[in-house]
Design a protein around this motif. Structure first.
Motif, short mmCIF file in Angstrom:
data_model
loop_
_atom_site.label_atom_id
_atom_site.label_comp_id
_atom_site.label_asym_id
_atom_site.label_seq_id
_atom_site.Cartn_x
_atom_site.Cartn_y
_atom_site.Cartn_z
N LEU A 19 0.84 -1.20 0.00
CA LEU A 19 0.00 0.00 0.00
C LEU A 19 0.87 1.24 0.00
CD1 LEU A 19 -2.67 1.59 0.35
CD2 LEU A 19 -2.45 1.19 2.82
N PHE A 20 1.90 1.24 0.82
CA PHE A 20 2.83 2.37 0.93
C PHE A 20 3.46 2.69 -0.42
CE2 PHE A 20 7.21 3.84 2.26
CZ PHE A 20 6.81 5.06 2.78
N VAL A 21 3.97 1.68 -1.09
CA VAL A 21 4.62 1.89 -2.40
C VAL A 21 3.60 2.37 -3.42
CG1 VAL A 21 5.85 0.75 -4.29
CG2 VAL A 21 6.50 0.28 -1.92
N ASP A 22 2.39 1.82 -3.39
CA ASP A 22 1.35 2.26 -4.32
C ASP A 22 1.00 3.73 -4.09
OD1 ASP A 22 -0.58 1.40 -6.45
OD2 ASP A 22 -2.01 2.11 -4.94
N GLU A 23 0.89 4.12 -2.83
CA GLU A 23 0.58 5.52 -2.50
C GLU A 23 1.74 6.44 -2.89
OE1 GLU A 23 -2.29 7.01 -1.18
OE2 GLU A 23 -3.15 5.06 -1.68
N LEU A 24 2.96 5.97 -2.75
CA LEU A 24 4.12 6.76 -3.20
C LEU A 24 4.07 6.99 -4.70
CD1 LEU A 24 7.02 5.17 -1.10
CD2 LEU A 24 6.23 7.56 -0.96
N GLN A 64 10.20 18.50 -4.12
CA GLN A 64 9.45 17.40 -3.53
C GLN A 64 9.52 16.15 -4.41
OE1 GLN A 64 5.70 19.41 -3.05
NE2 GLN A 64 6.30 20.32 -1.09
N ILE A 65 9.54 16.35 -5.72
CA ILE A 65 9.68 15.22 -6.64
C ILE A 65 11.06 14.58 -6.45
CG2 ILE A 65 9.96 14.63 -9.09
CD1 ILE A 65 7.67 16.71 -9.63
N GLU A 66 12.09 15.42 -6.30
CA GLU A 66 13.44 14.88 -6.05
C GLU A 66 13.49 14.12 -4.73
OE1 GLU A 66 15.95 14.70 -8.28
OE2 GLU A 66 14.38 15.54 -9.57
N VAL A 71 13.19 8.76 -1.68
CA VAL A 71 12.40 7.79 -0.93
C VAL A 71 12.37 6.46 -1.67
CG1 VAL A 71 10.04 7.22 -0.19
CG2 VAL A 71 11.00 9.49 0.32
N PHE A 72 12.06 6.52 -2.97
CA PHE A 72 12.03 5.28 -3.77
C PHE A 72 13.39 4.58 -3.73
CE2 PHE A 72 8.14 7.00 -5.70
CZ PHE A 72 7.37 5.86 -5.82
N SER A 73 14.45 5.36 -3.90
CA SER A 73 15.80 4.80 -3.89
C SER A 73 16.10 4.13 -2.55
CB SER A 73 16.82 5.91 -4.18
OG SER A 73 18.12 5.42 -4.09
N SER A 74 15.72 4.79 -1.46
CA SER A 74 15.93 4.25 -0.12
C SER A 74 15.21 2.92 0.07
CB SER A 74 15.45 5.28 0.91
OG SER A 74 15.49 4.74 2.20
#
Length: 172
Positions: A19-24, A64-66, A71-74
């Protein structure tokens, strides 16, 4: 799905990860869509103060996009957004406002209303993401998302201040 569950077994509240990844992905898509909307709203604004606020939020949104890419990379994920239907609707409403109120003294007040709806959507989205990150003990991710949440709240406050400093009164 089984592999993601195996990889996340040791993470607290791992059931939230998908869910977290989908919301991201949704919020990344929303932020990218918003860039176009902010340009249009800035162009349409009559008040220099409001135009400047939209331009500043445009730059902030790029940051914010950066941050979302970090976040995705982490998380070891590719930073891919998806089309956010909620943002699409909010921006369509902003377009309608621009068309309906062009040349009207209430245009800036209407733009602020549209922009605050966007901010409140973002505040809700980032608020949930911060909570999920906290529950899964993604401390670094939580801090990055909290930073964005704080910026969204500041933008909402700024829009209210601009509205109250005369934009709403000049619309009446």
């Amino acid at each position: 799905m089984a592999t993601s569950n195996q990889n996340n077994q040791e993470m607290p509240n791992a059931h939230l990860h998908e869910l977290f990844v989908d919301e991201l992905k949704d919020v990344l898509g929303a932020e990218k869509q918003l860039l176009k909307g902010l340009k249009k709203m800035s162009k349409a604004a009559e008040s220099e103060e409001l135009r400047q606020a939209f331009d500043e939020h445009y730059s902030q949104t790029e940051g914010q996009i950066e941050r979302l890419k970090e976040v995705f990379s982490s998380l070891g994920k590719a930073a891919r957004g998806k089309k956010c239907k909620a943002m699409e609707g909010l921006l369509e409403e902003a377009d309608e406002i621009i068309e309906s109120f062009e040349g009207d003294p209430a245009l800036d007040a209407a733009l602020i209303s549209a922009a605050q709806k966007v901010e409140h959507y973002e505040i809700a989205s980032y608020g949930c993401l911060v909570t999920y990150a906290k529950l899964m003990e993604h401390t670094e991710v939580e801090e990055l998302l909290q930073q964005t949440l704080d910026e969204e709240k500041q933008t909402d406050t700024l829009l209210t201040e601009i509205a109250m400093s005369g934009v709403n009164e000049s619309a009446s």
